[in-house]
Design a protein around this motif. Sequence first.
Motif, PDB file in Angstrom:
ATOM      1  N   GLN A   1       0.808  -1.214   0.000  1.00 22.53           N
ATOM      2  CA  GLN A   1       0.000   0.000   0.000  1.00 22.53           C
ATOM      3  C   GLN A   1       0.842   1.265   0.000  1.00 22.53           C
ATOM      4  OE1 GLN A   1      -2.458  -0.369   3.447  1.00 22.53           O
ATOM      5  NE2 GLN A   1      -3.698  -2.000   2.613  1.00 22.53           N
ATOM      6  N   ALA A   2       2.167   1.121  -0.019  1.00 16.75           N
ATOM      7  CA  ALA A   2       3.039   2.295   0.103  1.00 16.75           C
ATOM      8  C   ALA A   2       2.777   3.308  -1.009  1.00 16.75           C
ATOM      9  CB  ALA A   2       4.499   1.865   0.101  1.00 16.75           C
ATOM     10  N   GLY A   3       2.615   2.846  -2.227  1.00 17.23           N
ATOM     11  CA  GLY A   3       2.362   3.771  -3.337  1.00 17.23           C
ATOM     12  C   GLY A   3       1.060   4.525  -3.164  1.00 17.23           C
ATOM     13  N   ARG A   4       0.006   3.796  -2.777  1.00 19.94           N
ATOM     14  CA  ARG A   4      -1.295   4.441  -2.588  1.00 19.94           C
ATOM     15  C   ARG A   4      -1.268   5.417  -1.425  1.00 19.94           C
ATOM     16  NH1 ARG A   4      -5.672   3.530   0.448  1.00 19.94           N
ATOM     17  NH2 ARG A   4      -4.913   1.568   1.246  1.00 19.94           N
ATOM     18  N   LEU A   5      -0.611   5.017  -0.325  1.00 18.07           N
ATOM     19  CA  LEU A   5      -0.531   5.909   0.839  1.00 18.07           C
ATOM     20  C   LEU A   5       0.268   7.168   0.515  1.00 18.07           C
ATOM     21  CD1 LEU A   5       0.016   3.298   3.683  1.00 18.07           C
ATOM     22  CD2 LEU A   5      -2.049   4.612   3.218  1.00 18.07           C
ATOM     23  N   THR A   6       1.363   7.014  -0.232  1.00 20.62           N
ATOM     24  CA  THR A   6       2.162   8.179  -0.624  1.00 20.62           C
ATOM     25  C   THR A   6       1.348   9.111  -1.507  1.00 20.62           C
ATOM     26  OG1 THR A   6       4.153   6.832  -0.512  1.00 20.62           O
ATOM     27  CG2 THR A   6       4.302   8.887  -1.755  1.00 20.62           C
ATOM     28  N   ARG A   7       0.629   8.544  -2.476  1.00 18.21           N
ATOM     29  CA  ARG A   7      -0.206   9.356  -3.358  1.00 18.21           C
ATOM     30  C   ARG A   7      -1.270  10.107  -2.562  1.00 18.21           C
ATOM     31  NH1 ARG A   7      -4.129   5.930  -6.255  1.00 18.21           N
ATOM     32  NH2 ARG A   7      -5.152   6.280  -4.279  1.00 18.21           N
ATOM     33  N   ASP A   8      -1.935   9.404  -1.646  1.00 25.56           N
ATOM     34  CA  ASP A   8      -2.979  10.043  -0.840  1.00 25.56           C
ATOM     35  C   ASP A   8      -2.411  11.148   0.047  1.00 25.56           C
ATOM     36  OD1 ASP A   8      -4.710   8.297  -2.029  1.00 25.56           O
ATOM     37  OD2 ASP A   8      -4.983   7.004  -0.275  1.00 25.56           O
ATOM     38  N   ALA A   9      -1.219  10.915   0.624  1.00 22.38           N
ATOM     39  CA  ALA A   9      -0.602  11.936   1.477  1.00 22.38           C
ATOM     40  C   ALA A   9      -0.232  13.174   0.662  1.00 22.38           C
ATOM     41  CB  ALA A   9       0.638  11.363   2.163  1.00 22.38           C
TER      42      ALA A   9
ATOM     43  N   CYS B   1      -1.396  18.802  -0.930  1.00 25.54           N
ATOM     44  CA  CYS B   1      -1.738  19.776  -1.984  1.00 25.54           C
ATOM     45  C   CYS B   1      -3.076  20.452  -1.701  1.00 25.54           C
ATOM     46  CB  CYS B   1      -1.773  19.084  -3.346  1.00 25.54           C
ATOM     47  SG  CYS B   1      -0.161  18.583  -3.942  1.00 25.54           S
ATOM     48  N   VAL B   2      -4.077  19.671  -1.285  1.00 26.85           N
ATOM     49  CA  VAL B   2      -5.395  20.242  -1.000  1.00 26.85           C
ATOM     50  C   VAL B   2      -5.312  21.199   0.187  1.00 26.85           C
ATOM     51  CG1 VAL B   2      -7.706  19.666  -0.161  1.00 26.85           C
ATOM     52  CG2 VAL B   2      -6.712  18.365  -2.032  1.00 26.85           C
ATOM     53  N   LEU B   3      -4.606  20.803   1.267  1.00 20.43           N
ATOM     54  CA  LEU B   3      -4.479  21.680   2.430  1.00 20.43           C
ATOM     55  C   LEU B   3      -3.720  22.958   2.082  1.00 20.43           C
ATOM     56  CD1 LEU B   3      -3.803  19.155   5.320  1.00 20.43           C
ATOM     57  CD2 LEU B   3      -5.787  20.619   5.031  1.00 20.43           C
ATOM     58  N   SER B   4      -2.665  22.834   1.276  1.00 25.40           N
ATOM     59  CA  SER B   4      -1.907  24.024   0.868  1.00 25.40           C
ATOM     60  C   SER B   4      -2.783  24.969   0.064  1.00 25.40           C
ATOM     61  CB  SER B   4      -0.686  23.618   0.034  1.00 25.40           C
ATOM     62  OG  SER B   4       0.159  22.792   0.780  1.00 25.40           O
ATOM     63  N   ALA B   5      -3.572  24.403  -0.852  1.00 19.89           N
ATOM     64  CA  ALA B   5      -4.467  25.240  -1.663  1.00 19.89           C
ATOM     65  C   ALA B   5      -5.498  25.936  -0.785  1.00 19.89           C
ATOM     66  CB  ALA B   5      -5.155  24.390  -2.725  1.00 19.89           C
TER      67      ALA B   5
END
Length: 197
Positions: A99-107, A112-116
Amino acid sequence: MATTPEDVRARRASAARAAREAAVRADRESRAALDELMQRPASERFAALEDGAPQLLPEHRLELLRSVRLPTGKTSPAARPVAGHASAWAVWRGRLPFQAGRLTRDALLAVCVLSALVVAWRRTPQALVEIQGDRDAPARWVMPDGGSVGDRLVAGRAYALMRQANGMAELRAWQPGVGYAAAQVPVGWLRTRVSPR
């Protein structure tokens, strides 16, 4: 010599008969191969399935596959046993490498959403304000690069109130061809603009 309709019918009947005989022969050979494989151990039957079992018809191949499995649908006892009661944490931890790839993508997406959202909140004015009196008020307008673009607040003009702190208000106004200018003025000089002019 011309072919007559009777000749055509005879040929079709002969071809249909040959096809039926071939199907019966293929079924018989497939059944014999299946019976021979069923006498072997489960590992050899499974190996035959891995090779595709080309000598078997699809229905006999399915029967061979079912013979490799236990009646409950589980794999043969030679397979590695699986723990019957792992905790949810142990299961999640065991799947973590996958799940590392999915977790990294989600993080990254969450960052990005919080920064925006933070940028949008910081750049959204709280209200439109104007000076309280009918006369212009002194104010120093400064561009982000430090250059000065004005020296007063114009009476009757709307300004964007960005934030208030310690009795001072930060105003922002668009300067055509230049960008946004900012000024710090006392909060007491301002009133909320009721309607646009």
